[in-house]
Design a protein around this motif. Structure first.
Motif, short mmCIF file in Angstrom:
data_model
loop_
_atom_site.label_atom_id
_atom_site.label_comp_id
_atom_site.label_asym_id
_atom_site.label_seq_id
_atom_site.Cartn_x
_atom_site.Cartn_y
_atom_site.Cartn_z
N LYS A 5 0.84 -1.20 -0.01
CA LYS A 5 0.07 0.05 0.04
C LYS A 5 1.03 1.39 0.04
CE LYS A 5 -3.54 2.31 2.86
NZ LYS A 5 -4.23 2.50 4.04
N THR A 6 0.61 2.25 -0.96
CA THR A 6 1.27 3.55 -0.68
C THR A 6 0.74 4.34 0.03
OG1 THR A 6 1.78 3.34 -3.24
CG2 THR A 6 1.79 5.33 -2.36
N ARG A 7 1.67 4.88 1.03
CA ARG A 7 1.14 5.91 1.97
C ARG A 7 2.22 7.26 1.88
NH1 ARG A 7 2.23 1.26 5.77
NH2 ARG A 7 0.23 0.32 6.17
N THR A 8 1.44 8.29 2.17
CA THR A 8 2.45 9.44 2.34
C THR A 8 3.40 9.33 3.23
OG1 THR A 8 0.93 10.57 3.78
CG2 THR A 8 0.28 10.81 1.35
N GLN A 40 8.74 -3.63 7.46
CA GLN A 40 8.01 -3.92 8.80
C GLN A 40 6.69 -2.96 8.42
OE1 GLN A 40 10.33 -2.82 11.87
NE2 GLN A 40 11.49 -4.76 12.17
N LEU A 41 6.73 -1.66 7.96
CA LEU A 41 5.81 -0.72 7.65
C LEU A 41 4.91 -1.14 6.49
CD1 LEU A 41 7.46 2.45 8.95
CD2 LEU A 41 6.18 1.03 10.18
N GLY A 42 5.37 -2.00 5.33
CA GLY A 42 4.68 -2.26 4.26
C GLY A 42 4.82 -1.12 3.26
N VAL A 43 6.03 -0.49 3.33
CA VAL A 43 6.01 0.84 2.28
C VAL A 43 7.32 0.83 1.63
CG1 VAL A 43 4.55 2.25 3.82
CG2 VAL A 43 7.20 2.28 4.15
N SER A 47 9.86 6.10 1.07
CA SER A 47 8.87 6.87 1.75
C SER A 47 9.56 7.03 3.21
CB SER A 47 7.72 6.13 1.90
OG SER A 47 6.85 6.10 0.76
N VAL A 48 10.16 5.84 3.51
CA VAL A 48 10.99 5.73 4.96
C VAL A 48 12.17 6.72 4.95
CG1 VAL A 48 12.49 4.20 6.56
CG2 VAL A 48 10.56 3.29 5.22
N ARG A 49 12.73 6.89 3.74
CA ARG A 49 13.83 7.78 3.81
C ARG A 49 13.46 9.32 3.94
NH1 ARG A 49 15.52 6.66 -1.10
NH2 ARG A 49 16.50 4.90 -0.33
N GLU A 50 12.12 9.43 3.18
CA GLU A 50 11.79 10.91 3.48
C GLU A 50 11.33 11.28 4.97
OE1 GLU A 50 10.27 14.75 2.26
OE2 GLU A 50 11.68 13.24 1.44
N ALA A 51 10.60 10.17 5.46
CA ALA A 51 10.27 10.46 6.85
C ALA A 51 11.19 10.27 7.75
CB ALA A 51 9.31 8.91 7.36
N MET A 52 12.56 9.83 7.56
CA MET A 52 13.75 9.92 8.44
C MET A 52 14.16 11.00 8.16
SD MET A 52 13.49 6.87 10.24
CE MET A 52 15.03 7.18 11.01
#
Length: 229
Positions: A5-8, A40-43, A47-52
């Motif tokens: 699933k794509t998440r913001t 783990q987050l299913g993304v 997206s993880v890189r941007e959040a970090m």
């Protein structure tokens, strides 16, 4: 094949916050590596890189380069207040009108460009975004890299609050930018504008960098700058 699933990135931020709370992590603990968090987050890892990157901007984590047990960012503060404020700001910006978004961008990006030029800031992220624009096959894809360029411009200013505000503006920026590209039909003018901004920054010319940003926004949104009825 499992489709993720794509998440913001805001959703990913909230997920990471929950992970920190659920795992009982404290200052000095290490978060899972980027690849592990994405699984783990299913993304996607982007997206993880941007959040970090946002969490680092807010002073919540400190990025670490490494492999195995040395991979993953270090928690430097609890994210409760900072992250809640960021998400609240993002939600509040969702209903902004075009004039409000562009006026804000004009102020932030002119200052950011001048600052980046004056300090001869690292422009690698700006160049990467330009490369992505060149290869874009649709207005949506072009705008994805365009938005990355303008967030990187704020990063290059060296001001973490400016960078956080620009990222909070992402969705509003993207919505109006897609309309602007579709209206123009050919994004070559906008692409040339980005080259102009990058060249001025690399040349260490704050005045020219400031003009380049203003010219770019006037080309993208002429109605707001008196160029069209």
């Amino acid at each position: 094949m499992t489709v993720k699933k794509t998440r913001t990135f805001e959703d990913v931020l909230a997920q990471i916050e929950r992970r920190i709370a659920d795992d009982g992590l404290t200052v000095g603990d290490r978060l899972p590596a980027e690849r592990q968090l994405a699984e783990q987050l299913g993304v996607g890892r982007s997206s993880v890189r941007e959040a970090m990157r946002v969490l680092e901007t807010l002073g919540v984590v400190s990025s670490q380069v490494g492999r195995g047990p040395d991979a993953g960012a270090i928690l430097t503060s609890r994210p409760d207040t900072a992250l809640t404020d960021l998400l609240r700001l993002h939600l509040g910006l969702a209903t902004l009108e075009l004039r409000e978004v562009i006026d804000t961008r004009l102020m932030i990006e002119r200052w950011s460009a001048a600052r980046a030029a004056a300090t001869r800031a690292d422009t690698s992220a700006l160049a990467d975004a330009l490369t992505g624009m060149e290869a874009a096959a649709s207005a949506e894809e072009f705008v994805e890299h365009d938005t990355a360029f303008h967030c990187a411009l704020a990063d290059a200013s060296g001001n973490r609050l400016i960078a956080a505000i620009m990222r909070s503006l992402r969705d509003a920026m993207r919505r109006y930018a897609v309309e602007a590209v579709e209206r123009l039909g050919d994004p070559s003018l906008l692409h040339a504008d980005h080259h102009h901004i990058l060249t001025a920054i690399r040349s260490g010319d704050p005045d020219e960098a400031t003009r380049a940003v203003a010219d770019h926004l006037s080309h993208a949104y002429p109605a707001l700058f008196g160029d069209t009825p």
